[in-house]
Design a protein around this motif. Structure first.
Motif, PDB file in Angstrom:
ATOM      1  N   ARG A   1      33.144 -27.566  43.830  1.00  0.00           N
ATOM      2  CA  ARG A   1      33.670 -27.059  45.108  1.00  0.00           C
ATOM      3  C   ARG A   1      35.185 -27.196  45.200  1.00  0.00           C
ATOM      4  NH1 ARG A   1      35.412 -29.127  49.730  1.00  0.00           N
ATOM      5  NH2 ARG A   1      34.847 -31.283  49.199  1.00  0.00           N
ATOM      6  N   VAL A   2      35.732 -28.340  44.788  1.00  0.00           N
ATOM      7  CA  VAL A   2      37.170 -28.566  44.955  1.00  0.00           C
ATOM      8  C   VAL A   2      37.999 -27.924  43.845  1.00  0.00           C
ATOM      9  CG1 VAL A   2      36.740 -30.715  46.212  1.00  0.00           C
ATOM     10  CG2 VAL A   2      37.194 -30.808  43.752  1.00  0.00           C
ATOM     11  N   LEU A   3      37.352 -27.481  42.770  1.00  0.00           N
ATOM     12  CA  LEU A   3      38.069 -26.789  41.696  1.00  0.00           C
ATOM     13  C   LEU A   3      38.255 -25.306  42.043  1.00  0.00           C
ATOM     14  CD1 LEU A   3      36.388 -28.235  38.477  1.00  0.00           C
ATOM     15  CD2 LEU A   3      38.849 -28.274  38.967  1.00  0.00           C
ATOM     16  N   ARG A   4      39.373 -24.756  41.633  1.00  0.00           N
ATOM     17  CA  ARG A   4      39.553 -23.308  41.762  1.00  0.00           C
ATOM     18  C   ARG A   4      38.646 -22.610  40.753  1.00  0.00           C
ATOM     19  NH1 ARG A   4      41.839 -21.469  37.249  1.00  0.00           N
ATOM     20  NH2 ARG A   4      43.301 -22.791  36.070  1.00  0.00           N
ATOM     21  N   PRO A   5      38.318 -21.329  40.955  1.00  0.00           N
ATOM     22  CA  PRO A   5      37.553 -20.598  39.934  1.00  0.00           C
ATOM     23  C   PRO A   5      38.275 -20.638  38.592  1.00  0.00           C
ATOM     24  CG  PRO A   5      37.625 -19.354  41.977  1.00  0.00           C
ATOM     25  CD  PRO A   5      38.564 -20.522  42.157  1.00  0.00           C
ATOM     26  N   GLY A   6      37.568 -21.049  37.556  1.00  0.00           N
ATOM     27  CA  GLY A   6      38.172 -21.186  36.237  1.00  0.00           C
ATOM     28  C   GLY A   6      38.783 -22.549  35.988  1.00  0.00           C
ATOM     29  N   GLY A   7      38.766 -23.425  37.008  1.00  0.00           N
ATOM     30  CA  GLY A   7      39.293 -24.769  36.845  1.00  0.00           C
ATOM     31  C   GLY A   7      38.419 -25.615  35.939  1.00  0.00           C
ATOM     32  N   THR A   8      38.939 -26.768  35.527  1.00  0.00           N
ATOM     33  CA  THR A   8      38.278 -27.593  34.506  1.00  0.00           C
ATOM     34  C   THR A   8      37.916 -28.976  35.024  1.00  0.00           C
ATOM     35  OG1 THR A   8      39.489 -26.461  32.736  1.00  0.00           O
ATOM     36  CG2 THR A   8      38.512 -28.590  32.192  1.00  0.00           C
ATOM     37  N   LEU A   9      36.668 -29.352  34.787  1.00  0.00           N
ATOM     38  CA  LEU A   9      36.220 -30.738  34.969  1.00  0.00           C
ATOM     39  C   LEU A   9      36.120 -31.353  33.585  1.00  0.00           C
ATOM     40  CD1 LEU A   9      34.840 -33.147  36.506  1.00  0.00           C
ATOM     41  CD2 LEU A   9      32.668 -31.991  36.033  1.00  0.00           C
ATOM     42  N   PHE A  10      36.638 -32.571  33.421  1.00  0.00           N
ATOM     43  CA  PHE A  10      36.505 -33.236  32.128  1.00  0.00           C
ATOM     44  C   PHE A  10      36.429 -34.739  32.343  1.00  0.00           C
ATOM     45  CE2 PHE A  10      41.060 -33.106  32.943  1.00  0.00           C
ATOM     46  CZ  PHE A  10      41.547 -34.325  32.463  1.00  0.00           C
ATOM     47  N   GLY A  11      35.968 -35.439  31.307  1.00  0.00           N
ATOM     48  CA  GLY A  11      35.883 -36.884  31.438  1.00  0.00           C
ATOM     49  C   GLY A  11      35.089 -37.531  30.323  1.00  0.00           C
ATOM     50  N   SER A  12      34.692 -38.773  30.570  1.00  0.00           N
ATOM     51  CA  SER A  12      33.959 -39.550  29.576  1.00  0.00           C
ATOM     52  C   SER A  12      33.048 -40.531  30.300  1.00  0.00           C
ATOM     53  CB  SER A  12      34.936 -40.306  28.666  1.00  0.00           C
ATOM     54  OG  SER A  12      35.826 -41.099  29.444  1.00  0.00           O
ATOM     55  N   THR A  13      31.947 -40.894  29.645  1.00  0.00           N
ATOM     56  CA  THR A  13      31.034 -41.875  30.216  1.00  0.00           C
ATOM     57  C   THR A  13      30.268 -42.565  29.109  1.00  0.00           C
ATOM     58  OG1 THR A  13      29.264 -42.221  31.841  1.00  0.00           O
ATOM     59  CG2 THR A  13      29.145 -40.214  30.529  1.00  0.00           C
ATOM     60  N   VAL A  14      29.976 -43.841  29.302  1.00  0.00           N
ATOM     61  CA  VAL A  14      29.216 -44.611  28.321  1.00  0.00           C
ATOM     62  C   VAL A  14      27.727 -44.317  28.508  1.00  0.00           C
ATOM     63  CG1 VAL A  14      28.648 -46.923  27.486  1.00  0.00           C
ATOM     64  CG2 VAL A  14      30.965 -46.427  28.305  1.00  0.00           C
ATOM     65  N   LEU A  15      27.049 -44.013  27.407  1.00  0.00           N
ATOM     66  CA  LEU A  15      25.621 -43.679  27.439  1.00  0.00           C
ATOM     67  C   LEU A  15      24.774 -44.882  27.050  1.00  0.00           C
ATOM     68  CD1 LEU A  15      25.897 -40.240  25.612  1.00  0.00           C
ATOM     69  CD2 LEU A  15      25.702 -40.614  28.085  1.00  0.00           C
TER      70      LEU A  15
ATOM     71  N   ALA B   1      23.786 -27.414  35.907  1.00  0.00           N
ATOM     72  CA  ALA B   1      23.304 -27.063  37.236  1.00  0.00           C
ATOM     73  C   ALA B   1      24.434 -26.593  38.152  1.00  0.00           C
ATOM     74  CB  ALA B   1      22.584 -28.252  37.869  1.00  0.00           C
ATOM     75  N   HIS B   2      25.691 -26.906  37.797  1.00  0.00           N
ATOM     76  CA  HIS B   2      26.810 -26.593  38.693  1.00  0.00           C
ATOM     77  C   HIS B   2      27.967 -25.853  38.016  1.00  0.00           C
ATOM     78  CE1 HIS B   2      24.902 -29.098  41.732  1.00  0.00           C
ATOM     79  NE2 HIS B   2      24.753 -30.037  40.823  1.00  0.00           N
ATOM     80  N   PHE B   3      27.949 -25.758  36.687  1.00  0.00           N
ATOM     81  CA  PHE B   3      29.042 -25.108  35.975  1.00  0.00           C
ATOM     82  C   PHE B   3      28.487 -24.077  34.995  1.00  0.00           C
ATOM     83  CE2 PHE B   3      30.734 -29.152  37.377  1.00  0.00           C
ATOM     84  CZ  PHE B   3      32.013 -28.834  37.807  1.00  0.00           C
ATOM     85  N   PRO B   4      29.094 -22.900  34.921  1.00  0.00           N
ATOM     86  CA  PRO B   4      28.586 -21.866  34.008  1.00  0.00           C
ATOM     87  C   PRO B   4      28.817 -22.191  32.536  1.00  0.00           C
ATOM     88  CG  PRO B   4      30.611 -21.135  35.089  1.00  0.00           C
ATOM     89  CD  PRO B   4      30.210 -22.417  35.756  1.00  0.00           C
ATOM     90  N   PHE B   5      29.804 -23.027  32.267  1.00  0.00           N
ATOM     91  CA  PHE B   5      30.085 -23.411  30.881  1.00  0.00           C
ATOM     92  C   PHE B   5      30.381 -24.899  30.810  1.00  0.00           C
ATOM     93  CE2 PHE B   5      33.222 -24.522  27.646  1.00  0.00           C
ATOM     94  CZ  PHE B   5      32.548 -24.134  26.492  1.00  0.00           C
ATOM     95  N   SER B   6      29.795 -25.576  29.833  1.00  0.00           N
ATOM     96  CA  SER B   6      30.104 -26.996  29.629  1.00  0.00           C
ATOM     97  C   SER B   6      29.897 -27.348  28.161  1.00  0.00           C
ATOM     98  CB  SER B   6      29.230 -27.893  30.511  1.00  0.00           C
ATOM     99  OG  SER B   6      27.855 -27.709  30.222  1.00  0.00           O
ATOM    100  N   ARG B   7      30.575 -28.389  27.728  1.00  0.00           N
ATOM    101  CA  ARG B   7      30.480 -28.836  26.335  1.00  0.00           C
ATOM    102  C   ARG B   7      30.565 -30.354  26.305  1.00  0.00           C
ATOM    103  NH1 ARG B   7      34.331 -29.405  21.808  1.00  0.00           N
ATOM    104  NH2 ARG B   7      33.211 -29.050  19.853  1.00  0.00           N
ATOM    105  N   ILE B   8      29.731 -30.959  25.471  1.00  0.00           N
ATOM    106  CA  ILE B   8      29.690 -32.419  25.338  1.00  0.00           C
ATOM    107  C   ILE B   8      29.850 -32.785  23.873  1.00  0.00           C
ATOM    108  CG2 ILE B   8      28.298 -34.503  25.648  1.00  0.00           C
ATOM    109  CD1 ILE B   8      26.828 -33.017  27.895  1.00  0.00           C
ATOM    110  N   VAL B   9      30.715 -33.755  23.605  1.00  0.00           N
ATOM    111  CA  VAL B   9      30.872 -34.307  22.263  1.00  0.00           C
ATOM    112  C   VAL B   9      30.624 -35.806  22.370  1.00  0.00           C
ATOM    113  CG1 VAL B   9      32.454 -34.732  20.351  1.00  0.00           C
ATOM    114  CG2 VAL B   9      32.526 -32.539  21.566  1.00  0.00           C
TER     115      VAL B   9
END
Length: 276
Positions: free
Chosen positions: A203-217, A256-264
């Motif tokens: 919601r707070v990102l503009r169209p085409g904006g990027t969410l990124f980050g990291s988390t311990v699994l 569920a919320h982004f049309p494109f995502s990638r995880i490494v």
């Protein structure tokens, strides 16, 4: 008409007249005594309104969230870069902080929201080129906000104290990028609960904006004896809330919320990126 019916109607009429007289007498008594007739449509000022929890009030937080925030004292933040980002990320979680920093340098936009900024380490070393970025720092920990804002003072960042699992007090489409580095493994609930935060990020990102980050699994990744032992210890202390967190669960929550995502996956850490 029968006599019985007439008598009945007369009786009903007398009862009705009697009730009306009683009502008038009652109203008259109230008026004569000076006692006000209560208006039930107006709330009674002596009856308190139900309390609405303040998301910035620690007393209103989930106890697990409160415990996690209490860990971020100034004393611990003073050694955070060396111990958490240096030692733990490289040796225990097997994902050097340099991998996370590269993600920042590639994905951070001109209008950036940093959720869980810690000490401000990554933004401090991001190496922005061009005009200074507009940075907003968001966290529940006042200590983290103060320390990171001080470190990034040259960018004049705005700060926002808010709960990640609640609607954020931020406008739609306000940011080019949002970062969530080493945040989600401290958030209580499984991916269904944590995934609600992704709806707010979109919601707070503009169209085409990027969410990124990291988390311990904690699931779906290989762990050595040291990693497993220290992960269990973090669970015992209540510092981590990532029981059951896996790469597949993260992928579904993002999709569920982004049309494109990638995880490494690097060691025990998922590095992720998604486009709004």
């Amino acid at each position: 008409m029968s006599s019985d019916a007439s008598d009945s109607e007369a009786t009903d009429s007398e009862a009705s007249d009697s009730e009306a007289s009683d009502s008038e007498a009652s109203d008259s008594d109230a008026s004569e005594s000076g006692a006000p007739v209560p208006d039930l449509s107006v709330p009674d000022p002596l009856v308190p309104e139900p309390l609405v929890p303040d998301p910035s009030d620690p007393g209103a937080w989930d106890p697990r969230t409160r415990h996690a925030q209490e860990a971020y004292t100034r004393r611990r933040l003073a050694v955070y870069d060396a111990v958490v980002l240096g030692l733990f990320c490289s040796v225990v979680w097997r994902c050097p902080r340099g991998d996370m920093l590269r993600l920042y340098r590639r994905a951070t936009g001109a209008r950036h929201l940093d959720i869980g900024p810690g000490t401000g380490y990554f933004l401090d070393r991001c190496g922005f080129t061009g005009p200074p970025p507009e940075i907003t720092l968001l966290d529940l920990s006042q200590e983290c906000l103060e320390m990171s804002a001080h470190r990034l003072a040259r960018y004049r960042p705005r700060t926002c104290r808010a709960n990640l699992l609640e609607p954020l007090p931020l406008p739609d489409g306000a940011f080019d990028s949002v970062a969530m580095s080493l945040v989600l493994h401290t958030v209580p609930g499984g991916w269904e609960a944590k995934g609600k935060s992704f709806a707010e990020m979109a919601r707070v990102l503009r169209p085409g904006g990027t969410l990124f980050g990291s988390t311990v699994l904690a699931e779906g990744v290989r762990m050595n004896a040291l990693t497993r032992r220290l992960l269990v210890e973090q669970h015992r202390r209540g510092n981590f809330q990532n029981q059951g967190d896996s790469p597949d669960g993260l992928a579904r929550a993002l999709a569920a919320h982004f049309p494109f995502s990638r995880i490494v996956v690097r060691g025990n850490v998922a590095l992720f990126r998604a486009t709004a």
